[in-house]
Design a protein around this motif. Structure first.
Motif, mmCIF file in Angstrom:
data_model
loop_
_atom_site.group_PDB
_atom_site.id
_atom_site.type_symbol
_atom_site.label_atom_id
_atom_site.label_comp_id
_atom_site.label_asym_id
_atom_site.label_seq_id
_atom_site.Cartn_x
_atom_site.Cartn_y
_atom_site.Cartn_z
ATOM 1 N N ASP A 68 -12.027 2.298 1.220
ATOM 2 C CA ASP A 68 -12.508 3.380 0.365
ATOM 3 C C ASP A 68 -13.610 4.194 1.039
ATOM 4 O O ASP A 68 -13.829 5.342 0.695
ATOM 5 C CB ASP A 68 -13.043 2.815 -0.957
ATOM 6 C CG ASP A 68 -11.945 2.172 -1.784
ATOM 7 O OD1 ASP A 68 -10.795 2.644 -1.738
ATOM 8 O OD2 ASP A 68 -12.240 1.178 -2.489
ATOM 9 N N ARG A 70 -3.016 -0.412 -3.330
ATOM 10 C CA ARG A 70 -4.017 -0.403 -2.260
ATOM 11 C C ARG A 70 -4.925 -1.630 -2.316
ATOM 12 O O ARG A 70 -5.193 -2.258 -1.299
ATOM 13 C CB ARG A 70 -4.818 0.890 -2.388
ATOM 14 C CG ARG A 70 -5.817 1.134 -1.323
ATOM 15 C CD ARG A 70 -6.575 2.420 -1.658
ATOM 16 N NE ARG A 70 -7.574 2.684 -0.662
ATOM 17 C CZ ARG A 70 -7.558 3.708 0.153
ATOM 18 N NH1 ARG A 70 -6.598 4.594 0.086
ATOM 19 N NH2 ARG A 70 -8.510 3.869 1.033
ATOM 20 N N GLU A 71 -5.426 -1.967 -3.496
ATOM 21 C CA GLU A 71 -6.337 -3.104 -3.633
ATOM 22 C C GLU A 71 -5.636 -4.420 -3.304
ATOM 23 O O GLU A 71 -6.211 -5.289 -2.630
ATOM 24 C CB GLU A 71 -6.911 -3.152 -5.056
ATOM 25 C CG GLU A 71 -8.372 -3.485 -5.073
ATOM 26 C CD GLU A 71 -8.957 -3.340 -6.463
ATOM 27 O OE1 GLU A 71 -9.300 -4.393 -7.037
ATOM 28 O OE2 GLU A 71 -9.057 -2.202 -6.950
ATOM 29 N N HIS A 74 0.811 -1.212 0.000
ATOM 30 C CA HIS A 74 0.000 0.000 0.000
ATOM 31 C C HIS A 74 0.847 1.267 0.000
ATOM 32 O O HIS A 74 0.728 2.095 -0.895
ATOM 33 C CB HIS A 74 -0.945 -0.007 1.209
ATOM 34 C CG HIS A 74 -1.713 1.250 1.370
ATOM 35 N ND1 HIS A 74 -1.818 1.898 2.567
ATOM 36 C CD2 HIS A 74 -2.414 2.008 0.491
ATOM 37 C CE1 HIS A 74 -2.561 2.990 2.417
ATOM 38 N NE2 HIS A 74 -2.931 3.083 1.171
ATOM 39 N N HIS A 75 1.691 1.411 0.986
ATOM 40 C CA HIS A 75 2.398 2.677 1.188
ATOM 41 C C HIS A 75 3.580 2.892 0.251
ATOM 42 O O HIS A 75 3.887 4.034 -0.082
ATOM 43 C CB HIS A 75 2.852 2.811 2.640
ATOM 44 C CG HIS A 75 1.721 3.058 3.578
ATOM 45 N ND1 HIS A 75 1.015 4.237 3.611
ATOM 46 C CD2 HIS A 75 1.150 2.262 4.517
ATOM 47 C CE1 HIS A 75 0.069 4.163 4.523
ATOM 48 N NE2 HIS A 75 0.128 2.975 5.087
ATOM 49 N N ASP A 133 -6.542 1.630 6.774
ATOM 50 C CA ASP A 133 -5.878 2.542 5.829
ATOM 51 C C ASP A 133 -6.201 2.255 4.368
ATOM 52 O O ASP A 133 -5.973 3.114 3.525
ATOM 53 C CB ASP A 133 -4.362 2.496 6.010
ATOM 54 C CG ASP A 133 -3.900 3.129 7.307
ATOM 55 O OD1 ASP A 133 -4.689 3.871 7.931
ATOM 56 O OD2 ASP A 133 -2.739 2.891 7.698
ATOM 57 N N VAL A 134 -6.703 1.078 4.060
ATOM 58 C CA VAL A 134 -6.959 0.726 2.660
ATOM 59 C C VAL A 134 -8.452 0.696 2.325
ATOM 60 O O VAL A 134 -8.844 0.201 1.271
ATOM 61 C CB VAL A 134 -6.277 -0.611 2.262
ATOM 62 C CG1 VAL A 134 -4.761 -0.491 2.363
ATOM 63 C CG2 VAL A 134 -6.787 -1.769 3.100
ATOM 64 N N ARG A 192 -5.349 -4.619 0.387
ATOM 65 C CA ARG A 192 -6.647 -4.955 0.990
ATOM 66 C C ARG A 192 -6.947 -6.436 0.832
ATOM 67 O O ARG A 192 -7.417 -7.096 1.761
ATOM 68 C CB ARG A 192 -7.753 -4.092 0.368
ATOM 69 C CG ARG A 192 -9.071 -4.229 1.065
ATOM 70 C CD ARG A 192 -10.154 -3.256 0.598
ATOM 71 N NE ARG A 192 -10.122 -2.958 -0.807
ATOM 72 C CZ ARG A 192 -10.023 -1.722 -1.308
ATOM 73 N NH1 ARG A 192 -9.937 -0.678 -0.512
ATOM 74 N NH2 ARG A 192 -10.028 -1.540 -2.617
#
Length: 163
Positions: free
Chosen positions: A59, A23-24, A17-18, A56-57, A27
């Motif tokens: 929506d 991101r997906e 993610h970071h 954090d991930v 998740r």
């Protein structure tokens, strides 16, 4: 150095993610880990760290809040001995500022400024437990940013009004 395999897997998701902007994928990995640990029935340390990262991930801010609240609920069952056994250098007390900052941000986004300010106060009360390292500076920076967004920095710095 972290030695717990589940915490290391969660770290892989955080990296996705970071640092990789996936991101997906993060998740999806977190959802897989959530199933592997047994969800709410899992080890409180795993629940806390995973829920903190999963928030954090999201929506949707409502889902983010659900995960942040899970993390906060679980941290109360984590011990310093469990953290040390997993190779985590922080104490349990050192986890609270970040958890409260995330909740501050969620409530701010939702427009619930009273709850946002309450969690900001709790983060501020615990911030002294963090060291002067990268993590401590990151959390302090987040605290300062949210204080400014909520107008708290000015409120604390202003002298009292005369009677």
């Amino acid at each position: 150095m972290i030695t717990d395999p589940t915490i290391l897997r969660i770290g892989q998701g955080v990296e996705l993610h970071h640092h990789q902007g996936q991101r997906e994928a993060a998740r999806d990995l977190f959802a897989e880990i959530w199933e592997d640990i047994g969800g709410e029935e899992g080890d409180p340390l795993h629940i806390c760290v995973l829920a903190h990262a999963m928030a954090d991930v999201q929506d949707d801010v409502h889902e983010e809040l659900v995960w942040d609240l899970r993390a906060l609920a679980a941290v109360g069952q984590v011990t310093d001995e469990r953290l040390a056994g997993a190779g985590v250098a922080l104490s349990v007390a050192g986890l609270y500022p970040s958890l409260h900052l995330n909740l501050t941000e969620c409530y701010r986004k939702l427009g619930d400024l009273d709850r946002a300010r309450e969690h900001l106060r709790q983060a501020r009360a615990e911030i002294g437990r963090l060291g002067d390292d990268d993590y401590g500076r990151l959390i302090r920076g987040g605290l300062e940013r949210l204080e400014q967004q909520l107008g708290e920095a000015d409120d604390r710095a202003a002298p009292p009004c005369p009677p």
